[in-house]
Design an enzyme around this catalytic site. Sequence first.
Site, mmCIF file in Angstrom:
data_model
loop_
_atom_site.group_PDB
_atom_site.id
_atom_site.type_symbol
_atom_site.label_atom_id
_atom_site.label_comp_id
_atom_site.label_asym_id
_atom_site.label_seq_id
_atom_site.Cartn_x
_atom_site.Cartn_y
_atom_site.Cartn_z
ATOM 1 N N HIS A 137 0.820 -1.223 0.000
ATOM 2 C CA HIS A 137 0.000 0.000 0.000
ATOM 3 C C HIS A 137 0.853 1.272 0.000
ATOM 4 O O HIS A 137 0.314 2.374 -0.128
ATOM 5 C CB HIS A 137 -0.893 0.048 1.241
ATOM 6 C CG HIS A 137 -1.894 -1.061 1.312
ATOM 7 N ND1 HIS A 137 -2.798 -1.311 0.311
ATOM 8 C CD2 HIS A 137 -2.142 -1.996 2.278
ATOM 9 C CE1 HIS A 137 -3.546 -2.359 0.658
ATOM 10 N NE2 HIS A 137 -3.162 -2.792 1.836
ATOM 11 N N ASP A 175 -2.709 -10.855 -1.749
ATOM 12 C CA ASP A 175 -3.137 -10.307 -0.455
ATOM 13 C C ASP A 175 -4.644 -10.040 -0.525
ATOM 14 O O ASP A 175 -5.194 -9.774 -1.598
ATOM 15 C CB ASP A 175 -2.370 -9.002 -0.197
ATOM 16 C CG ASP A 175 -2.592 -8.454 1.196
ATOM 17 O OD1 ASP A 175 -1.755 -8.724 2.078
ATOM 18 O OD2 ASP A 175 -3.613 -7.757 1.410
ATOM 19 N N HIS A 177 -6.132 -7.527 0.252
ATOM 20 C CA HIS A 177 -6.402 -6.137 -0.133
ATOM 21 C C HIS A 177 -5.737 -5.777 -1.461
ATOM 22 O O HIS A 177 -4.699 -6.343 -1.817
ATOM 23 C CB HIS A 177 -5.914 -5.195 0.972
ATOM 24 C CG HIS A 177 -6.499 -5.534 2.307
ATOM 25 N ND1 HIS A 177 -5.835 -6.307 3.231
ATOM 26 C CD2 HIS A 177 -7.712 -5.235 2.840
ATOM 27 C CE1 HIS A 177 -6.611 -6.476 4.295
ATOM 28 N NE2 HIS A 177 -7.752 -5.843 4.078
ATOM 29 N N ASP A 262 -3.984 -12.818 4.325
ATOM 30 C CA ASP A 262 -5.137 -12.292 5.075
ATOM 31 C C ASP A 262 -6.491 -12.681 4.492
ATOM 32 O O ASP A 262 -7.518 -12.187 4.933
ATOM 33 C CB ASP A 262 -5.024 -10.775 5.324
ATOM 34 C CG ASP A 262 -4.444 -10.009 4.176
ATOM 35 O OD1 ASP A 262 -4.216 -10.610 3.113
ATOM 36 O OD2 ASP A 262 -4.213 -8.791 4.337
HETATM 37 ZN ZN LIG Z 1 -3.865 -7.137 3.262
#
Ligand SMILES: [Zn+2]
Length: 366
Positions: A137, A175, A177, A262
Amino acid sequence: MSLQKKIGIVIDDDFANKNYPPYPHPTFLSYENPSRIQVMMDYFENIKLWENPKIVKLSPRYINDSILQLAHTKYYIDTIKRLSSFGSGILDDGVFITKDTYDLAKKAVGGAIEAVEKVIKNEIDQSIALIRPPGHHALREKGSGLCIFNNIASSILYLRNELNYEKKIAIIDIDDHFGDGIIQYFYSDPSVLYFSIHEFDFVENDIGFITELGEGEGLGKNINFPVPMGINDNEFLIFMDLLEQILNEYKPDLIIVAMGFDMHFSDPIGNCNLTSLAYFKFTKNILKIAEEVCNGNLAFILEGGYSLIGLPFCIQAVIKALLKDEYNPPLFEKIKFPNISKIDEIIKVRTSLENLLKNYWTILKK
Ligand SMILES: [Zn+2]
């Protein structure tokens, strides 16, 4: 030259000891803590992983600040340094700073660099960098979502600028996200393909849409596969044959997996229902593709994944698949989730995405 397969694992005690979040109670911020690495290290001792002759223990490369500047502005790097010497701080959007943050985040970049360089130089077959804080990120001028420096972007820019490595690279981001940091480095760069599968809020929207396809010469080289929350192992793997077709046509020289765990059902942040078996099957598949298209050049860089129960098994599943060993998930994962199928929604996403990608990929033109 030895013909025995070698898997390099980049690890360092500091990742298991430093940069404790300054919050005693469970919060979004507190999940990114040293125990994530400690539980994996303990598990490796338990299963005597380091005695396996095919496993090579590697340390993060020492890097200087000029390497950090490949992916980040000097002001931002200095800000992290200043806040770390001050001892604490919060950057917006879920980024905490402790006295250790600067050094550890820099070490994480060095870990990613070691993992990719050893692979492209054929010193090892595949690599895994067990580093933190995560990076996908992080933006050029800003930390975000528990990430300080963008480990994967930094490692690619290192290959480009320091080693004059100009060959094509594919990043596969699994991931939970969307890697909104990585995407911004390579959005118009046709020499880096980014393919992300991520949990997506189809009701209130999110970023990481299928229509974010890249720009200019990079068009078609940014591929987002959003999935609804609650997916299971089989639903997760639906993107795999699309990815295989694209990688067969793209023919990268190196595949980097942004390895987040995750989506595991026990993860406190993600909302999906994967077991470690999904990561085993994914790794088996991506290894097969890598062996077909790029001589097995494959590096896994740890991103998220916060379940202290799930992490050891997820990483073990990845290692077993790379070693081409069998993998038996632990008993606690053999649970039955409520059967709310997301298949229709996922197939719809894949069909729409394939239609968009047909403009850029010959292999998808029927
Ligand atoms: Zn994540």
